[in-house]
Design a protein around this motif. Structure first.
Motif, PDB file in Angstrom:
ATOM      1  N   PHE A  57     -11.329  40.040 -39.807  1.00 48.87           N
ATOM      2  CA  PHE A  57     -10.933  40.228 -41.137  1.00 48.87           C
ATOM      3  C   PHE A  57     -11.756  39.406 -41.963  1.00 48.87           C
ATOM      4  O   PHE A  57     -12.265  39.472 -43.107  1.00 48.87           O
ATOM      5  CB  PHE A  57      -9.440  40.281 -41.525  1.00 48.87           C
ATOM      6  N   ALA A  58     -11.570  37.980 -41.672  1.00 48.07           N
ATOM      7  CA  ALA A  58     -12.283  37.045 -42.406  1.00 48.07           C
ATOM      8  C   ALA A  58     -13.742  37.244 -42.468  1.00 48.07           C
ATOM      9  O   ALA A  58     -14.433  37.020 -43.589  1.00 48.07           O
ATOM     10  CB  ALA A  58     -12.029  35.531 -41.939  1.00 48.07           C
ATOM     11  N   ILE A  59     -14.416  37.512 -41.395  1.00 44.05           N
ATOM     12  CA  ILE A  59     -15.703  37.693 -41.300  1.00 44.05           C
ATOM     13  C   ILE A  59     -16.248  38.849 -42.146  1.00 44.05           C
ATOM     14  O   ILE A  59     -17.102  38.664 -42.955  1.00 44.05           O
ATOM     15  CB  ILE A  59     -16.366  38.014 -39.864  1.00 44.05           C
ATOM     16  N   ASP A  60     -15.723  40.076 -42.003  1.00 43.35           N
ATOM     17  CA  ASP A  60     -15.653  41.261 -42.999  1.00 43.35           C
ATOM     18  C   ASP A  60     -15.741  40.764 -44.392  1.00 43.35           C
ATOM     19  O   ASP A  60     -16.281  41.590 -45.086  1.00 43.35           O
ATOM     20  CB  ASP A  60     -14.885  42.250 -42.573  1.00 43.35           C
ATOM     21  N   THR A  61     -14.685  40.016 -44.829  1.00 46.42           N
ATOM     22  CA  THR A  61     -14.313  39.857 -46.438  1.00 46.42           C
ATOM     23  C   THR A  61     -15.043  38.426 -46.761  1.00 46.42           C
ATOM     24  O   THR A  61     -15.056  38.192 -47.872  1.00 46.42           O
ATOM     25  CB  THR A  61     -12.973  39.500 -46.520  1.00 46.42           C
ATOM     26  N   LEU A  82      -2.300  36.671 -48.901  1.00 47.40           N
ATOM     27  CA  LEU A  82      -2.736  35.697 -47.730  1.00 47.40           C
ATOM     28  C   LEU A  82      -2.360  36.233 -46.552  1.00 47.40           C
ATOM     29  O   LEU A  82      -1.152  36.815 -46.072  1.00 47.40           O
ATOM     30  CB  LEU A  82      -1.355  34.627 -47.953  1.00 47.40           C
ATOM     31  N   TYR A  83      -3.494  36.568 -45.883  1.00 49.02           N
ATOM     32  CA  TYR A  83      -3.393  37.185 -44.546  1.00 49.02           C
ATOM     33  C   TYR A  83      -3.173  36.210 -43.388  1.00 49.02           C
ATOM     34  O   TYR A  83      -3.614  35.153 -43.179  1.00 49.02           O
ATOM     35  CB  TYR A  83      -4.618  37.614 -44.265  1.00 49.02           C
ATOM     36  N   THR A  84      -1.983  36.510 -42.331  1.00 48.88           N
ATOM     37  CA  THR A  84      -1.661  35.350 -41.644  1.00 48.88           C
ATOM     38  C   THR A  84      -1.745  35.982 -40.252  1.00 48.88           C
ATOM     39  O   THR A  84      -1.628  37.176 -39.971  1.00 48.88           O
ATOM     40  CB  THR A  84      -0.238  35.058 -41.997  1.00 48.88           C
TER      41      THR A  84
END
Length: 124
Positions: A57-61, A82-84
């Motif tokens: 998710f971090a890479i995609d965003t 805040l995605y955890t």
């Protein structure tokens, strides 16, 4: 529960912990130790089911994964959420159905699942 190579029983919790440790090693370069400010901690939360899903998710965003040294969770801030991801602990084995299926009562509270990155991110 399943059996390991030596015939020992491996619980769902132990399998999840081992998968987390593999992800932590594999994705180390994507994770930065940073203390989050209070404003970030107060954002609405969405929960990833694996560290790998959070990294995807971090890479995609186009974001980074934060490992806050003050707690045991990983975070990605994006679009007001805040995605955890909280790594599984092996010292407190669950009981009942959740021990056999890997599901918890928190799973039933999910409002949204995002499976586009191979894992799941849950919004609350």
């Amino acid at each position: 529960m399943s059996r390991g190579r030596l015939g020992h029983t491996i619980t769902v919790r132990v399998r999840e912990r081992l998968a987390y440790e593999d992800d932590r090693r594999d994705f180390d370069e994507w994770i930065s130790p940073i203390r989050l400010p209070k404003a970030a901690v107060d954002l609405p939360r969405a929960e990833a089911t694996t560290l790998g899903a959070l990294v995807d998710f971090a890479i995609d965003t186009d974001n980074s994964v934060v490992d806050d040294p003050d707690d045991s969770a990983y975070y990605v801030g994006h679009d007001g959420y805040l995605y955890t991801y909280h790594p599984p602990r092996v010292d407190a084995e669950p009981t009942g159905e959740s021990a056999q299926t890997g599901n918890s009562s928190a799973d039933a509270d999910a409002d949204h699942d995002d499976t586009s990155s191979g894992g799941r991110v849950r919004c609350r």
